[in-house]
Enzyme design. Structure first.
Site, PDB file in Angstrom:
ATOM      1  N   ASP A  43     -27.411  -5.469 -16.502  1.00  0.00           N
ATOM      2  CA  ASP A  43     -27.034  -6.785 -15.985  1.00  0.00           C
ATOM      3  C   ASP A  43     -27.636  -7.912 -16.824  1.00  0.00           C
ATOM      4  O   ASP A  43     -28.702  -7.763 -17.426  1.00  0.00           O
ATOM      5  CB  ASP A  43     -27.512  -6.902 -14.537  1.00  0.00           C
ATOM      6  CG  ASP A  43     -26.836  -8.043 -13.801  1.00  0.00           C
ATOM      7  OD1 ASP A  43     -25.739  -8.468 -14.221  1.00  0.00           O
ATOM      8  OD2 ASP A  43     -27.409  -8.524 -12.809  1.00  0.00           O
ATOM      9  N   ASN A  91     -15.276  -5.299 -11.390  1.00  0.00           N
ATOM     10  CA  ASN A  91     -15.181  -6.141 -12.587  1.00  0.00           C
ATOM     11  C   ASN A  91     -13.760  -6.603 -12.886  1.00  0.00           C
ATOM     12  O   ASN A  91     -13.549  -7.523 -13.689  1.00  0.00           O
ATOM     13  CB  ASN A  91     -15.742  -5.417 -13.814  1.00  0.00           C
ATOM     14  CG  ASN A  91     -17.254  -5.349 -13.834  1.00  0.00           C
ATOM     15  OD1 ASN A  91     -17.837  -4.487 -14.489  1.00  0.00           O
ATOM     16  ND2 ASN A  91     -17.915  -6.238 -13.103  1.00  0.00           N
TER      17      ASN A  91
END
Length: 274
Positions: A43, A91
């Protein structure tokens, strides 16, 4: 020799990953205290790029070297399985431009790095759903799997179009089909049954769950496999991470007391917690 033939005997041409540029070596952690399986949420790529006045895609590009170095560090310290959250089922909600970039980027990373992974003795596997993935991405994932099938030094599972809930739902659907066809007794379904129908049924449970960028949540990653994982959250953005961060996380893991629901009273007698 075909990739399949390579898997028939242990390879003798495996090379060691290059050392870290700093000369750092892995800490001495007893083998029994090294996590077998590390799951990583990579991340912070976008924030890394934004803070430098760069497009978000530049952060993803910078993260490629971080993944390669962390895999090298896993090999050096004795971690046998690394699972990387490369593209989640969520996503797809990102901008079409970023989704297109990530599809092409994941494809190209596999193409660029599969020979290196193979040289290091790393087996590359894929967990995730087929639908919506570009055909070229699926082809590269399958090519990497085939090339590295016989390797056993470390397994890198690329989780592309993957979601923990989606994986469990897919397993439940497959179990229901088996039961409806009379091949499975519904009354005999237990945790081991569910595990057999997961994307990679022989993947060991996650021991160490590692997330970068300071966020402290699991974000639907390996929710079944990570039920008893130790969680480590790093403040660094993913492009700033290397094998030394993994090693520190392993040292943290090694210091923890893993009881799996059990406990020891003051007299030293094992007892069960509720």
């Amino acid at each position: 020799m075909s990739p399949g033939a390579r898997g028939s005997a242990r390879r003798t041409d495996v090379v060691a990953p290059p050392p870290h540029p700093s000369g750092a070596r892995p800490p001495r952690v007893p083998a029994e205290l090294v996590p077998r399986h590390v799951a990583i949420v990579m991340d912070g790529n976008g924030r890394w790029a934004n803070e430098r006045g760069l497009p978000r895609t530049a952060g993803h590009e910078a993260g490629e070297a971080a993944l390669l170095d962390v895999v090298a560090g896993a090999i050096e310290i004795g971690v046998t399985h690394v699972s990387a959250y490369a593209f989640s089922t969520e996503n797809w909600k990102r901008s079409p431009e970023e989704v297109r970039f990530l599809m092409g980027f994941n494809r190209d990373v596999l193409r660029r790095q599969r020979d290196t992974m193979h040289a290091w003795g790393v087996r590359v596997r894929w967990a995730g759903r087929h639908p919506r993935l570009w055909r070229s991405v699926v082809e590269e994932l399958q090519a990497a799997e085939e090339l590295t099938r016989g390797n056993d030094r470390c397994t890198l599972t690329m989780c592309v179009n993957y979601g923990g809930r989606a994986e469990v739902a897919d397993a439940a659907r497959a179990i229901a089909r088996e039961a409806a066809a009379g091949r499975l007794n519904p009354d005999r379904v237990d945790e081991r049954t569910v595990a057999r129908f997961l994307d990679e049924p022989d993947l060991p449970d996650v021991d160490l769950f590692l997330r970068t960028s300071g966020e402290q949540r699991t974000s639907n990653f390996m929710i079944w496999q990570a039920a008893y994982a130790e969680l480590v959250f790093l403040p660094e953005y993913w492009p700033d991470v290397d094998r030394r961060h993994l090693w520190r996380a392993v040292e943290d893991y090694a210091r923890r007391d893993r009881r799996y629901g059990g406990a020891v009273d003051r007299a030293g007698t094992p007892v069960q917690e509720g």
